[in-house]
Design a protein around this motif. Structure first.
Motif, mmCIF file in Angstrom:
data_model
loop_
_atom_site.group_PDB
_atom_site.id
_atom_site.type_symbol
_atom_site.label_atom_id
_atom_site.label_comp_id
_atom_site.label_asym_id
_atom_site.label_seq_id
_atom_site.Cartn_x
_atom_site.Cartn_y
_atom_site.Cartn_z
ATOM 1 N N THR A 1 0.853 -1.192 0.000
ATOM 2 C CA THR A 1 0.000 0.000 0.000
ATOM 3 C C THR A 1 0.887 1.240 0.000
ATOM 4 O OG1 THR A 1 -0.120 0.031 2.422
ATOM 5 C CG2 THR A 1 -1.829 -1.202 1.237
ATOM 6 N N TYR B 1 1.973 -1.532 4.118
ATOM 7 C CA TYR B 1 1.659 -2.825 3.514
ATOM 8 C C TYR B 1 0.595 -3.511 4.364
ATOM 9 C CZ TYR B 1 4.379 -4.935 7.282
ATOM 10 O OH TYR B 1 4.834 -5.321 8.519
ATOM 11 N N GLU B 2 -0.037 -4.514 3.770
ATOM 12 C CA GLU B 2 -1.015 -5.320 4.479
ATOM 13 C C GLU B 2 -0.617 -6.781 4.340
ATOM 14 O OE1 GLU B 2 -4.909 -4.514 3.095
ATOM 15 O OE2 GLU B 2 -4.960 -2.446 3.879
ATOM 16 N N SER C 1 -1.773 -10.747 5.311
ATOM 17 C CA SER C 1 -2.853 -11.619 5.756
ATOM 18 C C SER C 1 -2.349 -13.046 5.870
ATOM 19 C CB SER C 1 -4.038 -11.547 4.786
ATOM 20 O OG SER C 1 -3.623 -11.930 3.477
ATOM 21 N N ARG D 1 2.262 -7.939 13.576
ATOM 22 C CA ARG D 1 3.148 -7.114 12.748
ATOM 23 C C ARG D 1 4.547 -6.986 13.361
ATOM 24 N NH1 ARG D 1 2.718 -2.878 8.803
ATOM 25 N NH2 ARG D 1 0.500 -3.384 8.595
#
Length: 272
Positions: A178, A182-183, A185, A195
């Motif tokens: 992003t 960042y993401e 999953s 995280r």
């Protein structure tokens, strides 16, 4: 009398007629000429506002800002009009002081600098989110925030953490870059991404770990309270024992002295 003549000659060296200053030899005083003569006695940048009026002098800052630094976007210039001409001096705007040479560079410094032209730093808005390289915690300089790289002045580029493999590297994790972050999953709905540790754990495990941690804190507080009470009782008993010993030490010598006197009295009676 000769001394008075010498004093007059000495004063004449420093005192000049007003006509030599104003240029008027007809004996009449021109208001403008007198004002210029008075204004010329002030040090530059200290003259009163009347000395900077159009009737007295020409404002050199009106033409190309006197060759000084200028920020056209915010209409701020380093040119300062004076009676003798102009000076290039970085200004103070809305309580924010600019620093620099005044000719080619002036930068906002100190608290509040980000409010004026973003402190001369990079700033961009994307998807309703604004990112700036100017920090209110720093009095000067520009630095790209976390997740960006660049000089902080002209540009800050997004860092693709997924491509750089600097985050979301746990087994079964899925990374999506992003803007500025960042993401990550985890595989499965029952997994939770941590995280800071860059790892995935079970939500049930996280819940049990949370309760276990709470129980550890609870029992830790209980043991600490019991220990503190035991220490208090021990110190209180020690204090009471010391007080009792002190009191007994005051009266024991008197008892010993009375016993010695009685023995001496009996011995004396036997002699008789």
């Amino acid at each position: 009398m000769p001394k008075l003549v010498m004093v007059n000659e000495e004063m004449s060296r420093y005192c000049q007629p007003l006509s030599s200053i104003t240029g008027n030899t007809e004996g009449k005083l021109d208001k403008g000429a007198v004002l210029k003569a008075i204004c010329s006695g002030f040090e530059e940048t200290t003259e009163p506002a009347i000395c900077l009026s159009e009737d007295v002098q020409t404002n050199e800052c009106l033409e190309n800002h006197g060759g000084c630094w200028v920020d056209k976007a915010n209409n701020v210039t380093a040119c300062k009009d004076t009676f003798r001409g102009r000076v290039c001096e970085c200004p103070i705007v809305k309580g924010v002081k600019f620093v620099g040479d005044g000719y080619t560079n002036c930068e906002a410094s100190g608290v509040g600098r980000c409010e004026i032209n973003n402190g001369g730093c990079w700033k961009e808005t994307k998807n309703g989110k604004t990112i700036s390289a100017c920090s209110h915690e720093e009095s000067e300089g520009c630095k790209c925030p976390q997740g960006f790289k660049g000089d902080g002045v002209k540009s800050c580029e997004d860092i693709d953490e997924c491509k750089a493999k600097s985050a979301c590297q746990c087994n079964g994790c899925s990374c999506e870059n992003t803007w500025g972050s960042y993401e990550c999953s985890c595989g499965g709905n029952n997994m939770l991404y941590m995280r800071e540790q860059d790892t995935c754990i079970s939500k049930q495990a996280a819940s049990s770990v949370g309760w276990s941690f709470m129980w550890v804190i609870f029992f830790g507080l209980v043991f600490a309270g019991v220990g503190a009470y035991a220490v208090y009782k021990y110190r209180l008993r020690s204090y009471m024992d010391s007080e009792i010993r002190a009191i007994m030490a005051q009266y024991m010598p008197l008892d010993s002295q009375e016993g010695a006197n009685q023995q001496q009295h009996v011995a004396h009676a036997g002699d008789i």
